[in-house]
Write an enzyme that holds these catalytic residues in place. Structure first.
Site, PDB file in Angstrom:
ATOM      1  N   ASP A  37       0.085 -11.737  19.565  1.00  0.00           N
ATOM      2  CA  ASP A  37       1.100 -10.671  19.465  1.00  0.00           C
ATOM      3  C   ASP A  37       0.509  -9.365  18.930  1.00  0.00           C
ATOM      4  OD1 ASP A  37       0.696 -11.255  16.808  1.00  0.00           O
ATOM      5  OD2 ASP A  37       2.810 -11.562  16.308  1.00  0.00           O
ATOM      6  N   ASP A 212      -3.157  -8.035  -8.375  1.00  0.00           N
ATOM      7  CA  ASP A 212      -3.005  -6.642  -7.959  1.00  0.00           C
ATOM      8  C   ASP A 212      -2.641  -5.743  -9.153  1.00  0.00           C
ATOM      9  OD1 ASP A 212      -2.689  -4.866  -5.537  1.00  0.00           O
ATOM     10  OD2 ASP A 212      -0.679  -4.630  -6.360  1.00  0.00           O
ATOM     11  N   GLU A 267      -7.553  -6.717 -10.338  1.00  0.00           N
ATOM     12  CA  GLU A 267      -7.825  -5.407  -9.759  1.00  0.00           C
ATOM     13  C   GLU A 267      -7.659  -4.400 -10.892  1.00  0.00           C
ATOM     14  OE1 GLU A 267      -6.544  -2.347  -6.203  1.00  0.00           O
ATOM     15  OE2 GLU A 267      -5.033  -3.319  -7.427  1.00  0.00           O
TER      16      GLU A 267
HETATM   17  O1  ISL Z   1      -5.268   2.660  -2.083  1.00  0.00           O
HETATM   18  C1  ISL Z   1      -5.822   3.243  -2.967  1.00  0.00           C
HETATM   19  C2  ISL Z   1      -6.610   4.439  -2.666  1.00  0.00           C
HETATM   20  O2  ISL Z   1      -6.411   4.798  -1.350  1.00  0.00           O
HETATM   21  C3  ISL Z   1      -5.816   2.763  -4.334  1.00  0.00           C
HETATM   22  O3  ISL Z   1      -5.579   3.790  -5.168  1.00  0.00           O
HETATM   23  C4  ISL Z   1      -4.787   1.639  -4.526  1.00  0.00           C
HETATM   24  O4  ISL Z   1      -3.510   2.151  -4.528  1.00  0.00           O
HETATM   25  C5  ISL Z   1      -5.036   0.960  -5.839  1.00  0.00           C
HETATM   26  O5  ISL Z   1      -6.329   0.475  -5.804  1.00  0.00           O
HETATM   27  C6  ISL Z   1      -4.057  -0.185  -6.046  1.00  0.00           C
HETATM   28  O6  ISL Z   1      -4.164  -1.057  -4.956  1.00  0.00           O
HETATM   29  C7  ISL Z   1      -3.420  -2.239  -4.867  1.00  0.00           C
HETATM   30  O7  ISL Z   1      -2.053  -2.063  -5.135  1.00  0.00           O
HETATM   31  C8  ISL Z   1      -1.324  -1.249  -4.222  1.00  0.00           C
HETATM   32  C9  ISL Z   1      -1.584  -1.606  -2.756  1.00  0.00           C
HETATM   33  O8  ISL Z   1      -1.084  -0.585  -1.925  1.00  0.00           O
HETATM   34  C10 ISL Z   1      -3.057  -1.774  -2.480  1.00  0.00           C
HETATM   35  O9  ISL Z   1      -3.268  -2.185  -1.156  1.00  0.00           O
HETATM   36  C11 ISL Z   1      -3.570  -2.788  -3.465  1.00  0.00           C
HETATM   37  O10 ISL Z   1      -4.912  -3.132  -3.249  1.00  0.00           O
HETATM   38  C12 ISL Z   1       0.127  -1.474  -4.555  1.00  0.00           C
HETATM   39  O11 ISL Z   1       0.419  -2.843  -4.579  1.00  0.00           O
END
Ligand code: ISL
Length: 519
Positions: A37, A212, A267
């Protein structure tokens, strides 16, 4: 100068997998499409686990595959304990975990503790009014409609990190999108519920979690204004304080109540490695933390030398273990950032010979660049589509995605496909396979100490040594010019040159990285 003399554990034979191993990140939407898909799914991942085995990684980390309206492509979770229909069903997750374990691959899943989706039943209930059972699970504050309660601004926009709810006359906090309301971990029921989420997946057999933006969960209830530079992006680079440490200890205790080495890697998008290391506590908080300082370091020998020293001086005193990452689903791929295949090959040698756990991002082993995504096909609110392009498996990569891949494929997809590269000793894929095999076979590389060595400008040199097996030396030329005056006469073990190629013991070619041994 020996900078890291221990492997952090008394018995070298029993380093936990997350210290000795290599982790491979899968972004489920773009790894493999099981049903044609155009969107990746869990059966697709299961069908391609052999790629991870052949590559030689130890664990797979799966970005979120939970139920989600996909405002942030799965980082807005509406049910933590179910699979989004885009990706399959719960039975597919069980099958994936079982198949991974059957081939000896550990499974790490994403845990998104800071926020949920606006569509999560907890938030839907909270929206029903100030007396709702789940109201205080989120962060509500009074304030006029156009007067946010503090100066924090949300990620991906310059807008306030607050959205006004007309029905109740209060604002709710969201460090990310308005569709991602922050949970309030000061509320004991939130802690209980989120521990329940961890238990749900631990009971299904996962080996660990990637947490995260986990440093954001311990916000003090006062939610004070921040200095302007931090208020701009409070979700990043902000050390939120003691609350997070207490929560991490709770999570660690929960993981340790399960058999086996269950792991949590955080993270930690923090300003420096010392702050990052504080989230490991006294080996009673996170097991590992992502090193964003190194991820953003420019490709220069002196800068990487400094990153290695900084990581060692922050982590060694607390028995912490480094991690190294070059790419992930949030930033342009390092092949794109570095600008040449030669540099990307040298970078792979660096990543896979440093002391610490390497995290690979799917597709870097193919040497993929970011896709060019035309305006009309851009979908991510954070502008990160390019690094999330679907992987090419066969020499008909469009066909791998049912002819309708959700994002454009990366440049040169057919030539860089797994099929095209397999068995070609000159390919990036075989380069990664050789490096991973060497790392696995060599105790000095997967668990030894690291000592930085003197080197001419533009070259980074270090020695890895363990109490078992040969010492190994690594020399990396970060420049695109040959650099001479070196003594690399020891036995060639690997690097950017092909096995069997003749190498000059005094000279490192442009972008050359060489691994040698004493015997
Ligand atoms: O995406 C970023 C820069 O372009 C980072 O600042 C990111 O927002 C940051 O590292 C936190 O990331 C994590 O949490 C976010 C999500 O959008 C990201 O994909 C994830 O890795 C919110 O949950």
């Amino acid at each position: 100068m020996p900078i890291s003399t221990t492997d952090g554990h008394s018995s070298p034979d029993r380093l936990p997998w997350y210290r000795s191993g290599v982790v491979y990140q899968v972004y489920p939407r773009s790894f493999a499409d099981g049903d044609g898909d155009g969107v990746g799914d869990l059966p697709g991942i299961t069908a391609h686990l052999g790629h991870l085995r052949d590559l030689g990684v130890d664990a797979v980390w799966l970005s979120p595959f939970y139920r989600s309206p996909m405002a942030d492509f799965g980082y807005d979770v509406s049910d933590h304990c179910d699979v989004d229909p885009t990706f399959g069903e719960l039975a597919d997750a069980d099958a994936l975990i079982a198949a991974a374990h059957a081939q000896g691959t550990k499974v790490v899943v994403d845990f998104v503790p800071n926020h949920v989706s606006v569509e999560h039943p907890w938030f839907q209930d909270a929206l029903t009014g100030r007396e709702a059972e789940h109201r205080d699970w989120f962060v509500w504050r009074d304030g006029a409609p156009d007067q946010p309660p503090n100066n924090w601004r949300a990620a991906f926009s310059a807008s306030p990190a607050w959205t006004y709810d007309e029905a109740s006359g209060q604002h709710y906090l969201h460090l990310f999108l308005p569709e991602q309301p922050d949970l309030d971990w000061n509320h004991p029921e939130v802690v209980r519920a989120m521990h329940g989420v961890l238990r749900f997946w631990l009971d299904r057999g996962v080996d660990g979690f990637r947490a995260d933006v986990v440093y954001c969960i311990g916000k003090e209830p006062a939610l004070r204004d921040l200095p302007e530079d931090l208020a701009e992006l409070p979700a990043l680079l902000q050390d939120f304080g003691p609350g997070t440490h207490e929560q991490l200890r709770g999570i660690r205790t929960l993981l340790e109540s399960y058999p086996g080495d269950r792991m949590v890697v955080g993270e930690t998008v923090l300003p420096d490695v010392t702050t990052m290391a504080s989230y490991l506590g006294h080996d009673d908080e996170l097991h590992l933390a992502f090193n964003f300082s190194a991820l953003h370091a420019p490709w220069r020998a002196d800068r990487w030398r400094r990153e290695i020293e900084a990581a060692a001086s922050a982590l060694d005193p607390i028995g912490g273990w480094p991690t190294w990452t070059l790419s992930n689903h949030d930033i342009p791929r390092h092949r794109t950032r570095l600008g040449s295949e030669g540099r990307a090959r040298a970078a792979a040698v660096l990543l896979l010979t440093l002391r610490g756990t390497p995290f690979l991002y799917m597709g870097e082993e193919l040497g993929l660049s970011d896709a060019e995504v035309p305006e009309e096909r851009r979908v991510d609110p954070g502008g990160r589509d390019g690094c999330r392009a679907p992987l090419p498996w066969t020499e008909d990569p469009e066909g791998d995605w049912g002819g309708r891949a959700w994002l454009p494929l990366p440049p040169d997809a057919a030539r860089l496909s797994v099929e095209a590269q397999t068995g070609d000793p000159t390919s990036m894929l075989e380069h990664y396979r050789r490096l991973l095999a060497l790392r696995r076979a060599t105790p000095a590389l997967h668990r030894g100490a690291l000592e930085l060595l003197d080197a001419p400008a533009g070259v980074l040199r270090y020695r890895r040594s363990a109490d078992e097996g040969p010492d190994v030396e690594v020399a990396i030329n970060f420049t695109d010019e040959a650099i001479g005056g070196l003594d690399l006469s020891r036995r060639f073990l690997g690097g950017t040159a092909l096995p069997g190629a003749s190498t000059d013991p005094a000279v490192l070619g442009p972008d050359e990285a060489r691994i040698t041994t004493a015997d």
